[in-house]
Motif scaffolding. Structure first.
Motif, PDB file in Angstrom:
ATOM      1  N   GLY A  54      71.759 111.041  39.594  1.00 18.97           N
ATOM      2  CA  GLY A  54      71.457 112.239  38.806  1.00 18.97           C
ATOM      3  C   GLY A  54      71.063 111.926  37.372  1.00 18.97           C
ATOM      4  N   PHE A 110      75.624 107.871  44.302  1.00 17.86           N
ATOM      5  CA  PHE A 110      76.039 109.275  44.361  1.00 17.86           C
ATOM      6  C   PHE A 110      77.457 109.452  43.826  1.00 17.86           C
ATOM      7  CE2 PHE A 110      73.292 111.964  47.436  1.00 17.86           C
ATOM      8  CZ  PHE A 110      72.144 111.530  46.803  1.00 17.86           C
ATOM      9  N   ASN A 114      68.904 110.083  49.229  1.00 13.32           N
ATOM     10  CA  ASN A 114      67.708 110.677  48.630  1.00 13.32           C
ATOM     11  C   ASN A 114      67.814 112.196  48.523  1.00 13.32           C
ATOM     12  OD1 ASN A 114      65.262 110.295  47.345  1.00 13.32           O
ATOM     13  ND2 ASN A 114      64.058 110.582  49.207  1.00 13.32           N
ATOM     14  N   TRP A 115      69.013 112.659  48.159  1.00 13.55           N
ATOM     15  CA  TRP A 115      69.289 114.079  47.878  1.00 13.55           C
ATOM     16  C   TRP A 115      69.270 114.983  49.105  1.00 13.55           C
ATOM     17  CZ3 TRP A 115      71.473 114.220  43.423  1.00 13.55           C
ATOM     18  CH2 TRP A 115      71.062 113.330  42.419  1.00 13.55           C
ATOM     19  N   LYS A 116      69.376 114.404  50.287  1.00 15.07           N
ATOM     20  CA  LYS A 116      69.428 115.247  51.485  1.00 15.07           C
ATOM     21  C   LYS A 116      70.846 115.730  51.778  1.00 15.07           C
ATOM     22  CE  LYS A 116      65.437 113.035  53.666  1.00 15.07           C
ATOM     23  NZ  LYS A 116      64.962 112.253  54.833  1.00 15.07           N
ATOM     24  N   GLY A 154      74.021 107.090  48.873  1.00 12.51           N
ATOM     25  CA  GLY A 154      73.266 108.339  48.785  1.00 12.51           C
ATOM     26  C   GLY A 154      72.206 108.381  49.869  1.00 12.51           C
ATOM     27  N   ILE A 156      65.554 112.904  38.199  1.00 15.54           N
ATOM     28  CA  ILE A 156      65.973 114.296  38.334  1.00 15.54           C
ATOM     29  C   ILE A 156      66.391 114.891  36.991  1.00 15.54           C
ATOM     30  CG2 ILE A 156      68.408 113.841  38.842  1.00 15.54           C
ATOM     31  CD1 ILE A 156      68.227 116.091  40.940  1.00 15.54           C
ATOM     32  N   ALA A 208      69.671 122.315  43.321  1.00 14.96           N
ATOM     33  CA  ALA A 208      69.485 120.940  42.858  1.00 14.96           C
ATOM     34  C   ALA A 208      69.126 120.894  41.382  1.00 14.96           C
ATOM     35  CB  ALA A 208      68.403 120.250  43.688  1.00 14.96           C
TER      36      ALA A 208
END
Length: 254
Positions: free
Chosen positions: A196, A231, A26-28, A24, A200, A106
């Motif tokens: 996830g 991820f 970091n959600w970018k 992953g 989050i 998101a």
């Protein structure tokens, strides 16, 4: 992922369980990196082959519940879904949200996922649906991309994630493993948990620890416990290797 599984199988055989997770950023959702000895790579995979005088038992769990009726994918290409029941995919996925909530992709996808009906090969050994996360959204056409291919006419089920059920299922997965290994004490445990399922979803560090605490209460708090937030999670079900999303994968070595 199917191509990766095929490549590994061609080299080391079909009866090896693959257990781990995907990188992953970091959600970018931009670029990920992998590490091998003193090299930093990208678009790569690093792995360790474990063998020796030990046995393994693996388990996987999620915390999603079906909402609404099953639907059909009516337009798709590869891993990109354009339409569900003839409507833009993202609009269908968010039709159960309150007004305005769908504007933040998101946050919206932190609670929703797609359920893919499971193969008959693993019927009864897993949930009714394999959970698929929506990794990205195209705002122009409201299409979504998932980590695997689902062709046109595939049946899907919208799934909502529930933190309390997540904790319950995690504990149940640990209990099943404990039952299978009998009274033997694990040497160590590998744990791959969906990113996830962290802050989050739970909001705070303290709440994030609850699923782990539930599993450790069953298997033991004094056992070396190693792992990552990922991820995408990888583990076999009924000796068939699968990619999972929004799950916790436990690999107990004993």
């Amino acid at each position: 992922m199917k191509e990766i599984f095929t490549g590994i199988k061609d080299i080391i055989g079909a009866n090896i369980p693959y257990i781990g997770g995907t990188s992953g950023d970091n959600w970018k959702f931009s670029k990920t990196y992998q590490y091998y000895n003193n090299q930093v790579l990208s678009d790569a995979m690093s792995a360790v082959l474990i063998s020796g005088n030990a046995k393994i038992e693996a388990g996987v769990s999620h915390g999603c519940v079906p909402i609404g009726l099953e639907k059909k994918i009516t337009k798709a290409e590869g891993s990109r879904i354009y339409e569900i029941d003839g409507k833009p995919a993202y609009k269908v996925l968010t039709e159960y949200l309150a007004p305005g909530e769908a504007d933040d992709f998101a946050k919206a996808m932190a609670y929703f996922a797609i359920g893919e009906p499971i193969s008959k090969k693993i019927g009864g050994l897993y949930d009714k649906y394999m959970v698929r996360a929506c990794m990205s959204r195209d705002e122009k056409d409201n299409s979504v991309t998932i980590p695997t291919e689902m062709p046109v006419e595939s049946t899907i089920q919208l799934m909502r994630r529930d933190p309390e059920i997540l904790i319950k299922r995690a504990k149940e997965a640990a209990e099943k493993i404990k039952q299978k290994i009998g009274g033997k004490k694990p040497k160590f445990i590998l744990h791959f948990d969906c990113a996830g399922r962290g802050k989050i979803l739970f909001g705070t560090e303290e709440e994030t620890q609850k699923p782990i605490e539930a599993m450790q209460k069953v298997l033991g708090r004094d056992i070396p416990w190693l792992g990552f937030f990922t991820f995408g999670e990888i583990t076999p079900v009924n000796n068939i290797n699968y990619l999972h999303n929004y799950t916790a994968v436990l690999c107990v070595i004993y």
